[in-house]
Design a protein around this motif. Structure first.
Motif, PDB file in Angstrom:
ATOM      1  N   PRO A   3       3.318   5.736 -43.551  1.00  0.00           N
ATOM      2  CA  PRO A   3       4.384   4.478 -43.533  1.00  0.00           C
ATOM      3  C   PRO A   3       5.260   4.928 -45.143  1.00  0.00           C
ATOM      4  N   ILE A   4       6.538   4.385 -44.953  1.00  0.00           N
ATOM      5  CA  ILE A   4       7.541   4.293 -46.109  1.00  0.00           C
ATOM      6  C   ILE A   4       7.637   3.055 -46.450  1.00  0.00           C
ATOM      7  N   PRO A   5       8.007   3.005 -47.719  1.00  0.00           N
ATOM      8  CA  PRO A   5       8.349   1.723 -48.388  1.00  0.00           C
ATOM      9  C   PRO A   5       9.610   1.138 -47.532  1.00  0.00           C
ATOM     10  N   ARG A   6       9.511  -0.118 -47.257  1.00  0.00           N
ATOM     11  CA  ARG A   6      10.588  -0.849 -46.777  1.00  0.00           C
ATOM     12  C   ARG A   6      11.212  -1.779 -47.890  1.00  0.00           C
ATOM     13  N   LEU A   7      10.220  -2.316 -48.690  1.00  0.00           N
ATOM     14  CA  LEU A   7      10.877  -3.494 -49.785  1.00  0.00           C
ATOM     15  C   LEU A   7      10.310  -2.749 -51.181  1.00  0.00           C
ATOM     16  N   VAL A   8      11.076  -2.567 -52.095  1.00  0.00           N
ATOM     17  CA  VAL A   8      10.422  -2.134 -53.546  1.00  0.00           C
ATOM     18  C   VAL A   8      10.918  -3.214 -54.494  1.00  0.00           C
ATOM     19  N   ALA A   9      10.179  -4.152 -54.989  1.00  0.00           N
ATOM     20  CA  ALA A   9      10.514  -4.744 -55.970  1.00  0.00           C
ATOM     21  C   ALA A   9      10.437  -4.278 -57.464  1.00  0.00           C
ATOM     22  N   LEU A  10      11.295  -4.209 -58.185  1.00  0.00           N
ATOM     23  CA  LEU A  10      11.369  -3.586 -59.809  1.00  0.00           C
ATOM     24  C   LEU A  10      11.644  -4.804 -60.694  1.00  0.00           C
ATOM     25  N   GLU A  11      10.752  -4.818 -61.523  1.00  0.00           N
ATOM     26  CA  GLU A  11      10.744  -6.057 -62.492  1.00  0.00           C
ATOM     27  C   GLU A  11      11.556  -5.253 -63.605  1.00  0.00           C
ATOM     28  N   LEU A  12      12.718  -5.787 -63.869  1.00  0.00           N
ATOM     29  CA  LEU A  12      13.442  -4.867 -64.729  1.00  0.00           C
ATOM     30  C   LEU A  12      13.316  -5.329 -66.206  1.00  0.00           C
ATOM     31  N   THR A  13      12.620  -6.792 -66.353  1.00  0.00           N
ATOM     32  CA  THR A  13      12.453  -7.066 -67.836  1.00  0.00           C
ATOM     33  C   THR A  13      11.264  -8.550 -67.595  1.00  0.00           C
ATOM     34  N   GLY A  14      10.723  -8.752 -68.777  1.00  0.00           N
ATOM     35  CA  GLY A  14       9.860  -9.831 -68.886  1.00  0.00           C
ATOM     36  C   GLY A  14      10.548 -10.768 -69.737  1.00  0.00           C
ATOM     37  N   ARG A  15      11.919 -10.683 -69.952  1.00  0.00           N
ATOM     38  CA  ARG A  15      12.506 -11.888 -70.726  1.00  0.00           C
ATOM     39  C   ARG A  15      12.988 -12.659 -69.687  1.00  0.00           C
ATOM     40  N   CYS A  16      12.829 -14.184 -70.034  1.00  0.00           N
ATOM     41  CA  CYS A  16      13.765 -15.115 -69.309  1.00  0.00           C
ATOM     42  C   CYS A  16      14.006 -16.292 -70.084  1.00  0.00           C
ATOM     43  N   ASN A  17      15.047 -17.019 -69.635  1.00  0.00           N
ATOM     44  CA  ASN A  17      15.274 -18.238 -70.449  1.00  0.00           C
ATOM     45  C   ASN A  17      14.708 -19.378 -70.125  1.00  0.00           C
ATOM     46  N   LEU A  18      13.796 -19.441 -68.956  1.00  0.00           N
ATOM     47  CA  LEU A  18      12.703 -20.445 -68.605  1.00  0.00           C
ATOM     48  C   LEU A  18      11.542 -20.120 -68.910  1.00  0.00           C
ATOM     49  N   SER A  19      10.616 -21.059 -68.485  1.00  0.00           N
ATOM     50  CA  SER A  19       9.346 -21.056 -68.698  1.00  0.00           C
ATOM     51  C   SER A  19       8.344 -21.745 -67.457  1.00  0.00           C
ATOM     52  N   CYS A  20       8.619 -20.997 -66.386  1.00  0.00           N
ATOM     53  CA  CYS A  20       7.916 -21.738 -65.174  1.00  0.00           C
ATOM     54  C   CYS A  20       6.580 -21.566 -65.253  1.00  0.00           C
ATOM     55  N   THR A 116      14.492 -32.461 -56.432  1.00  0.00           N
ATOM     56  CA  THR A 116      15.342 -33.438 -57.376  1.00  0.00           C
ATOM     57  C   THR A 116      15.305 -32.689 -58.833  1.00  0.00           C
ATOM     58  N   GLU A 117      16.342 -33.307 -59.556  1.00  0.00           N
ATOM     59  CA  GLU A 117      16.278 -32.554 -60.767  1.00  0.00           C
ATOM     60  C   GLU A 117      14.832 -32.808 -61.632  1.00  0.00           C
ATOM     61  N   GLU A 118      14.291 -33.903 -61.551  1.00  0.00           N
ATOM     62  CA  GLU A 118      13.014 -34.194 -62.283  1.00  0.00           C
ATOM     63  C   GLU A 118      11.843 -33.343 -61.883  1.00  0.00           C
ATOM     64  N   SER A 119      11.857 -33.257 -60.534  1.00  0.00           N
ATOM     65  CA  SER A 119      10.665 -32.050 -59.965  1.00  0.00           C
ATOM     66  C   SER A 119      10.900 -30.778 -60.319  1.00  0.00           C
ATOM     67  N   HIS A 120      12.018 -30.479 -59.903  1.00  0.00           N
ATOM     68  CA  HIS A 120      12.485 -29.031 -60.248  1.00  0.00           C
ATOM     69  C   HIS A 120      12.219 -28.459 -61.840  1.00  0.00           C
ATOM     70  N   ASP A 121      12.937 -29.531 -62.494  1.00  0.00           N
ATOM     71  CA  ASP A 121      12.728 -29.205 -64.139  1.00  0.00           C
ATOM     72  C   ASP A 121      11.421 -29.126 -64.510  1.00  0.00           C
ATOM     73  N   SER A 122      10.364 -29.941 -64.173  1.00  0.00           N
ATOM     74  CA  SER A 122       9.189 -30.062 -64.300  1.00  0.00           C
ATOM     75  C   SER A 122       8.668 -28.823 -64.119  1.00  0.00           C
ATOM     76  N   PHE A 123       8.800 -28.131 -62.927  1.00  0.00           N
ATOM     77  CA  PHE A 123       8.032 -26.956 -62.436  1.00  0.00           C
ATOM     78  C   PHE A 123       8.682 -25.607 -63.201  1.00  0.00           C
ATOM     79  N   THR A 154       2.789 -26.018 -54.224  1.00  0.00           N
ATOM     80  CA  THR A 154       1.672 -26.193 -54.597  1.00  0.00           C
ATOM     81  C   THR A 154       1.556 -27.746 -54.476  1.00  0.00           C
ATOM     82  N   LYS A 155       0.294 -28.428 -54.913  1.00  0.00           N
ATOM     83  CA  LYS A 155       0.100 -29.789 -54.476  1.00  0.00           C
ATOM     84  C   LYS A 155       1.209 -30.653 -55.065  1.00  0.00           C
ATOM     85  N   ARG A 156       1.739 -30.274 -56.221  1.00  0.00           N
ATOM     86  CA  ARG A 156       2.879 -31.204 -57.200  1.00  0.00           C
ATOM     87  C   ARG A 156       4.112 -31.162 -56.138  1.00  0.00           C
ATOM     88  N   ASN A 157       4.552 -30.199 -55.259  1.00  0.00           N
ATOM     89  CA  ASN A 157       5.816 -30.223 -54.676  1.00  0.00           C
ATOM     90  C   ASN A 157       5.668 -30.242 -53.013  1.00  0.00           C
TER      91      ASN A 157
END
Length: 356
Positions: A3-20, A116-123, A154-157
């Motif tokens: 098998p050869i790779p069909r998808l490769v995910a490259l994590e460029l950074t651990g930095r993020c402006n959110l905190s999911c 909604t804004e409330e549920s997404h922002d909470s997540f 998840t159960k919350r959404n």
């Protein structure tokens, strides 16, 4: 044939402006000098393109915080790879959308976890994230850039799933990918919010109904390989063709089986560590020490994942194991063994009765 790779995910950074709350990477807005440098990423792309032309998923953290993200995308395109950007879209404005377009990125995947804004922002752990993501999507649309919506359930959404789907349709998404939570990274704190086996089955059957009756956007189950078992079961029962259910015009959404970890997919961390997938934290090598090609073909863990006779428990005797395979990450998270049976599948294989 190997098998050869069909998808490769490259994590460029651990930095993020959110905190999911479910973040696999436990990302934070902190600069890490040990992350892969631009030249290292270029060498990796050279390595990958020397033996395969997979879809390259640029992810994070938030990949748009890296100043060289568009240089990386352009280089990958030059080497013949198709490139996808995984982002929360909150940083996308007219200028960023233009750069995405010019760099050759073929699709942008955007996480929307509430209707909604409330549920997404909470997540997402950030007030205003929903509005900013929608603004980013509008800029992508103006620039003519294809996008998909990713939603972690998840159960919350889960009660909002239909509304999130309808939002994706309204926004004009090319695909709607449903992620079933794997408790890794910050997601470990959500163990009490995972759906039950029965609830997972309900979601997968809901997806089947949508894919059978509606063509836009195309749907995909992620971290739920037993969706393919559901498709085969129901298609046979209802006199349908599996190919009609799983059809897709888009290469980014085309599928052949369930779990692709180590079989058609690999994840590379911001430190160069290679894993079978981003939710399966088993290191099989590091591109700073060995070539990705060497790791892909010679890793003993990858070899074990590719030999389905190694699967244990009911996955090992299941008649659907070649189209499903069970989630190896969830087996590892809950049972401590990546070859154990899928913990969130209710199906009892025909071989179980013979074994009993």
């Amino acid at each position: 044939m190997e098998p050869i790779p069909r998808l490769v995910a490259l994590e460029l950074t651990g930095r993020c402006n959110l905190s999911c709350v479910h973040c696999r990477a436990s990302a934070a807005d902190i600069l890490d000098p040990n992350e892969l440098k631009t030249e290292e990423v270029f060498r990796l792309i050279d390595d990958i393109s020397s033996f395969s032309k997979p879809i390259l998923i640029l992810s994070g953290g938030e990949p748009l915080v890296r100043e060289d993200v568009f240089d990386i995308a352009r280089y990958a395109r030059k080497k013949g790879l198709r490139v996808v950007l995984a982002t929360n879209a909150t940083l996308i404005n007219k200028e960023i959308a233009r750069k995405i377009k010019e760099s050759g990125i073929g699709r942008v995947s955007i996480s929307i976890d509430g209707a909604t804004e409330e549920s997404h922002d909470s997540f997402r752990g950030y007030k205003g994230a929903f509005k900013r993501s929608l603004r980013g999507i509008e800029e992508l649309k103006k620039a003519g850039i294809e996008f998909q919506i990713n939603t972690t359930i998840t159960k919350r959404n889960v009660h909002e799933l239909e509304k999130i789907y309808q939002l994706a349709v309204k926004l004009g998404a090319k695909a709607f990918h449903v992620f079933l939570l794997v408790s890794t990274g910050r997601g470990e704190d959500l163990k009490g919010e995972e759906l039950s086996k029965e609830e997972y089955e309900e979601v997968l059957n809901w997806m089947f109904e949508k894919m059978r009756k509606e063509n836009s956007p195309f749907m995909k189950a992620t971290c739920a390989p037993h969706f393919f078992r559901v498709v085969y079961q129901r298609a046979k029962r209802e006199g349908l063709k599996v190919s009609d259910i799983l059809k897709s015009e888009h290469a980014f959404s085309r599928h052949t089986r369930g779990c692709l970890a180590g079989i058609g997919f690999a994840f590379i961390s911001r430190y160069g560590e290679v894993n079978p997938c981003g939710y399966l934290p088993i290191k099989v090598g590091n591109i700073r020490e060995k070539s990705f090609k060497d790791i892909w073909f010679n890793s003993e863990i990858f070899k074990k994942l590719r030999d389905l006779s190694n699967l244990k428990g009911k996955c090992g005797i299941c008649e659907f194991k070649r189209v499903c395979g069970g989630c190896r990450a969830r087996a590892y998270a809950l049972k401590g063994d990546y070859l154990e049976e899928e913990p969130y599948c209710i199906y009892m294989p025909q071989g179980m009765n013979r074994k009993l």
